[in-house]
Design a protein around this motif. Structure first.
Motif, PDB file in Angstrom:
ATOM      1  N   GLY A  36       0.779  -1.232   0.000  1.00  0.00           N
ATOM      2  CA  GLY A  36       0.000   0.000   0.000  1.00  0.00           C
ATOM      3  C   GLY A  36       0.810   1.281   0.000  1.00  0.00           C
ATOM      4  N   PHE A  37       2.106   1.211   0.362  1.00  0.00           N
ATOM      5  CA  PHE A  37       2.903   2.439   0.399  1.00  0.00           C
ATOM      6  C   PHE A  37       3.002   3.085  -0.980  1.00  0.00           C
ATOM      7  CE2 PHE A  37       5.025   0.348   4.184  1.00  0.00           C
ATOM      8  CZ  PHE A  37       4.439   1.185   5.112  1.00  0.00           C
ATOM      9  N   GLY A  38       3.155   2.270  -2.010  1.00  0.00           N
ATOM     10  CA  GLY A  38       3.327   2.790  -3.362  1.00  0.00           C
ATOM     11  C   GLY A  38       2.172   3.646  -3.819  1.00  0.00           C
ATOM     12  N   SER A  39       0.956   3.240  -3.484  1.00  0.00           N
ATOM     13  CA  SER A  39      -0.219   4.000  -3.907  1.00  0.00           C
ATOM     14  C   SER A  39      -0.464   5.222  -3.036  1.00  0.00           C
ATOM     15  CB  SER A  39      -1.459   3.098  -3.886  1.00  0.00           C
ATOM     16  OG  SER A  39      -1.728   2.644  -2.569  1.00  0.00           O
ATOM     17  N   ARG A  40       0.288   5.352  -1.942  1.00  0.00           N
ATOM     18  CA  ARG A  40       0.128   6.493  -1.039  1.00  0.00           C
ATOM     19  C   ARG A  40       1.261   7.506  -1.175  1.00  0.00           C
ATOM     20  NH1 ARG A  40      -3.540   5.615   3.214  1.00  0.00           N
ATOM     21  NH2 ARG A  40      -5.059   4.084   2.553  1.00  0.00           N
ATOM     22  N   GLY A  41       2.144   7.327  -2.157  1.00  0.00           N
ATOM     23  CA  GLY A  41       3.170   8.322  -2.421  1.00  0.00           C
ATOM     24  C   GLY A  41       4.553   8.000  -1.892  1.00  0.00           C
ATOM     25  N   PHE A  42       4.797   6.740  -1.520  1.00  0.00           N
ATOM     26  CA  PHE A  42       6.095   6.370  -0.942  1.00  0.00           C
ATOM     27  C   PHE A  42       6.637   5.107  -1.595  1.00  0.00           C
ATOM     28  CE2 PHE A  42       3.538   8.534   2.197  1.00  0.00           C
ATOM     29  CZ  PHE A  42       4.392   9.518   2.662  1.00  0.00           C
ATOM     30  N   ARG A  43       7.937   4.944  -1.492  1.00  0.00           N
ATOM     31  CA  ARG A  43       8.549   3.680  -1.897  1.00  0.00           C
ATOM     32  C   ARG A  43       9.602   3.302  -0.858  1.00  0.00           C
ATOM     33  NH1 ARG A  43      13.599   4.104  -4.517  1.00  0.00           N
ATOM     34  NH2 ARG A  43      14.262   6.284  -4.825  1.00  0.00           N
ATOM     35  N   ILE A  44       9.559   2.062  -0.426  1.00  0.00           N
ATOM     36  CA  ILE A  44      10.613   1.561   0.456  1.00  0.00           C
ATOM     37  C   ILE A  44      11.852   1.371  -0.418  1.00  0.00           C
ATOM     38  CG2 ILE A  44      11.343  -0.257   2.024  1.00  0.00           C
ATOM     39  CD1 ILE A  44       9.042   1.335   3.111  1.00  0.00           C
ATOM     40  N   ALA A  45      12.834   2.227  -0.241  1.00  0.00           N
ATOM     41  CA  ALA A  45      14.004   2.228  -1.120  1.00  0.00           C
ATOM     42  C   ALA A  45      15.130   1.357  -0.602  1.00  0.00           C
ATOM     43  CB  ALA A  45      14.515   3.658  -1.298  1.00  0.00           C
ATOM     44  N   ALA A  46      15.153   1.097   0.713  1.00  0.00           N
ATOM     45  CA  ALA A  46      16.258   0.320   1.278  1.00  0.00           C
ATOM     46  C   ALA A  46      15.838  -0.306   2.596  1.00  0.00           C
ATOM     47  CB  ALA A  46      17.492   1.208   1.482  1.00  0.00           C
ATOM     48  N   LEU A  47      16.348  -1.499   2.847  1.00  0.00           N
ATOM     49  CA  LEU A  47      16.110  -2.228   4.089  1.00  0.00           C
ATOM     50  C   LEU A  47      17.439  -2.452   4.788  1.00  0.00           C
ATOM     51  CD1 LEU A  47      13.741  -5.022   2.680  1.00  0.00           C
ATOM     52  CD2 LEU A  47      13.063  -2.828   3.685  1.00  0.00           C
ATOM     53  N   PHE A  48      17.440  -2.279   6.120  1.00  0.00           N
ATOM     54  CA  PHE A  48      18.675  -2.426   6.879  1.00  0.00           C
ATOM     55  C   PHE A  48      18.444  -3.259   8.136  1.00  0.00           C
ATOM     56  CE2 PHE A  48      18.992   1.612   4.623  1.00  0.00           C
ATOM     57  CZ  PHE A  48      20.242   1.515   4.017  1.00  0.00           C
ATOM     58  N   ASP A  49      19.477  -3.960   8.547  1.00  0.00           N
ATOM     59  CA  ASP A  49      19.455  -4.677   9.811  1.00  0.00           C
ATOM     60  C   ASP A  49      20.903  -4.859  10.268  1.00  0.00           C
ATOM     61  OD1 ASP A  49      16.918  -6.559  11.083  1.00  0.00           O
ATOM     62  OD2 ASP A  49      18.937  -6.867  11.886  1.00  0.00           O
ATOM     63  N   ALA A  50      21.075  -5.069  11.590  1.00  0.00           N
ATOM     64  CA  ALA A  50      22.414  -5.295  12.133  1.00  0.00           C
ATOM     65  C   ALA A  50      22.704  -6.778  12.304  1.00  0.00           C
ATOM     66  CB  ALA A  50      22.567  -4.574  13.474  1.00  0.00           C
ATOM     67  N   GLY A 104      21.286  -9.739   3.527  1.00  0.00           N
ATOM     68  CA  GLY A 104      21.282 -10.542   2.310  1.00  0.00           C
ATOM     69  C   GLY A 104      19.926 -11.165   2.000  1.00  0.00           C
ATOM     70  N   GLU A 105      19.000 -11.111   2.954  1.00  0.00           N
ATOM     71  CA  GLU A 105      17.658 -11.650   2.740  1.00  0.00           C
ATOM     72  C   GLU A 105      16.924 -10.795   1.707  1.00  0.00           C
ATOM     73  OE1 GLU A 105      13.587 -12.529   5.365  1.00  0.00           O
ATOM     74  OE2 GLU A 105      15.463 -11.992   6.368  1.00  0.00           O
ATOM     75  N   HIS A 106      16.111 -11.421   0.872  1.00  0.00           N
ATOM     76  CA  HIS A 106      15.328 -10.714  -0.138  1.00  0.00           C
ATOM     77  C   HIS A 106      13.899 -10.559   0.361  1.00  0.00           C
ATOM     78  CE1 HIS A 106      18.172 -10.899  -3.655  1.00  0.00           C
ATOM     79  NE2 HIS A 106      18.731 -11.770  -2.832  1.00  0.00           N
ATOM     80  N   ILE A 107      13.429  -9.315   0.384  1.00  0.00           N
ATOM     81  CA  ILE A 107      12.059  -9.030   0.812  1.00  0.00           C
ATOM     82  C   ILE A 107      11.431  -8.068  -0.191  1.00  0.00           C
ATOM     83  CG2 ILE A 107      10.555  -8.166   2.638  1.00  0.00           C
ATOM     84  CD1 ILE A 107      12.811  -8.655   4.632  1.00  0.00           C
ATOM     85  N   ASN A 108      10.385  -8.505  -0.848  1.00  0.00           N
ATOM     86  CA  ASN A 108       9.629  -7.644  -1.762  1.00  0.00           C
ATOM     87  C   ASN A 108      10.533  -6.964  -2.794  1.00  0.00           C
ATOM     88  OD1 ASN A 108       7.152  -6.671  -2.656  1.00  0.00           O
ATOM     89  ND2 ASN A 108       7.257  -4.804  -1.422  1.00  0.00           N
ATOM     90  N   GLY A 109      11.476  -7.704  -3.315  1.00  0.00           N
ATOM     91  CA  GLY A 109      12.345  -7.178  -4.370  1.00  0.00           C
ATOM     92  C   GLY A 109      13.555  -6.405  -3.882  1.00  0.00           C
ATOM     93  N   LEU A 110      13.728  -6.286  -2.558  1.00  0.00           N
ATOM     94  CA  LEU A 110      14.878  -5.576  -2.002  1.00  0.00           C
ATOM     95  C   LEU A 110      15.760  -6.534  -1.216  1.00  0.00           C
ATOM     96  CD1 LEU A 110      13.179  -2.315  -0.674  1.00  0.00           C
ATOM     97  CD2 LEU A 110      14.686  -2.498  -2.665  1.00  0.00           C
ATOM     98  N   VAL A 111      17.043  -6.221  -1.195  1.00  0.00           N
ATOM     99  CA  VAL A 111      17.993  -7.012  -0.416  1.00  0.00           C
ATOM    100  C   VAL A 111      18.276  -6.271   0.889  1.00  0.00           C
ATOM    101  CG1 VAL A 111      20.312  -7.997  -0.334  1.00  0.00           C
ATOM    102  CG2 VAL A 111      19.050  -7.940  -2.492  1.00  0.00           C
ATOM    103  N   VAL A 112      18.205  -6.975   2.007  1.00  0.00           N
ATOM    104  CA  VAL A 112      18.502  -6.369   3.302  1.00  0.00           C
ATOM    105  C   VAL A 112      19.995  -6.062   3.378  1.00  0.00           C
ATOM    106  CG1 VAL A 112      18.451  -6.664   5.801  1.00  0.00           C
ATOM    107  CG2 VAL A 112      16.594  -7.611   4.394  1.00  0.00           C
ATOM    108  N   ARG A 113      20.322  -4.801   3.655  1.00  0.00           N
ATOM    109  CA  ARG A 113      21.713  -4.377   3.748  1.00  0.00           C
ATOM    110  C   ARG A 113      22.103  -4.227   5.212  1.00  0.00           C
ATOM    111  NH1 ARG A 113      22.342  -2.339  -1.583  1.00  0.00           N
ATOM    112  NH2 ARG A 113      24.589  -2.407  -1.200  1.00  0.00           N
ATOM    113  N   HIS A 114      23.395  -4.267   5.467  1.00  0.00           N
ATOM    114  CA  HIS A 114      23.863  -4.051   6.827  1.00  0.00           C
ATOM    115  C   HIS A 114      23.720  -2.574   7.177  1.00  0.00           C
ATOM    116  CE1 HIS A 114      26.460  -3.902  10.380  1.00  0.00           C
ATOM    117  NE2 HIS A 114      26.218  -5.216  10.486  1.00  0.00           N
TER     118      HIS A 114
END
Length: 243
Positions: free
Chosen positions: A108-122, A128-138
């Protein structure tokens, strides 16, 4: 008669908080084939009274047309302009546990004017996990990715113990707006806006209302008084003094 989108107004915070509700209702009306809408119908769809809605929209320079109402498409354009949604804003999400994973996969974010551009975790186990077309970065990669993606909004979905550190990293990377799902209060510099979403607090507020409803039902049998901790008593019909 066409109306021009006004210069960006300085809106009351309460009005800003209601504009997304109007926008949601307007998009639903547009999808249903409605070209115009009365203030009463739009207010009902947004869950506010029509006088409040008319005052809010007057801040945008939109007053509707007597006997016709508001032009749905124009009002969508006006609200999206004021909310800064004419561009799809890039968002960084930090923390891809259960909640973060769900947020990252929300379409729903896309239709509301936003895009999740990056995912991060420590957690190296999640990097390295793939979620919704994105790779989790450190999380250490945050500064360069935030710059490359022009990220100004960050979402924190980490445990409370890590949230302040993550906020510090986001601010250092140039993020100036933070949505915090961690159950804690963040300390940020002036010029950085924080919105807090605490699901437990919302449930506790609902619990109060459930408790109050139950106590009101029980009032006749209790002689009109409800015992409170500390030896106080309340009638159930007046606000507690000093709260």
């Amino acid at each position: 008669m066409s109306q021009q989108v006004p210069a960006l107004p300085d809106l009351p915070e309460a009005t800003v908080a209601r504009l997304p509700e109007y926008l949601r209702a307007l998009h639903h009306l547009a999808e249903s084939g409605n070209d115009t809408v009365s203030s009463e119908a739009l207010a009902g769809a947004a869950g506010v009274n029509s006088a409040k809605l008319r005052k809010d929209l007057s801040h945008l320079g939109s007053y509707g047309t007597r006997g016709v109402g508001y032009d749905v498409a124009l009002l969508i354009d006006q609200i999206e302009y004021v909310l800064g949604l004419t561009q799809r804003r890039a968002v960084a999400l930090v923390g891809v546990g259960n909640l973060g994973h769900a947020l990252a996969g929300y379409a729903g974010f896309g239709s509301r004017g936003f895009r999740i551009a990056a995912l991060f975790d420590a957690d190296p186990g999640r990097v390295g996990e793939h979620i919704n077309g994105l790779v989790v970065r450190h999380i250490d990669e945050l500064p360069e990715i935030a710059e490359a993606e022009s990220i100004a909004i960050g979402v924190i979905a980490t445990p409370a113990t890590a949230a302040q550190s993550v906020a510090d990293r986001l601010v250092a990377a140039g993020v100036t707006s933070i949505l915090n799902f961690a159950p804690c209060v963040l300390s940020v510099p002036d010029g950085v806006d924080v919105r807090k979403v605490d699901l437990a607090i919302e449930l506790q507020i609902l619990s109060f209302h459930e408790h109050r409803k139950a106590s009101l039902i029980a009032l006749p049998a209790a002689g009109g008084l409800t015992a409170l901790p500390g030896g106080l008593a309340a009638t159930g019909t007046e606000e507690a003094v000093g709260s």
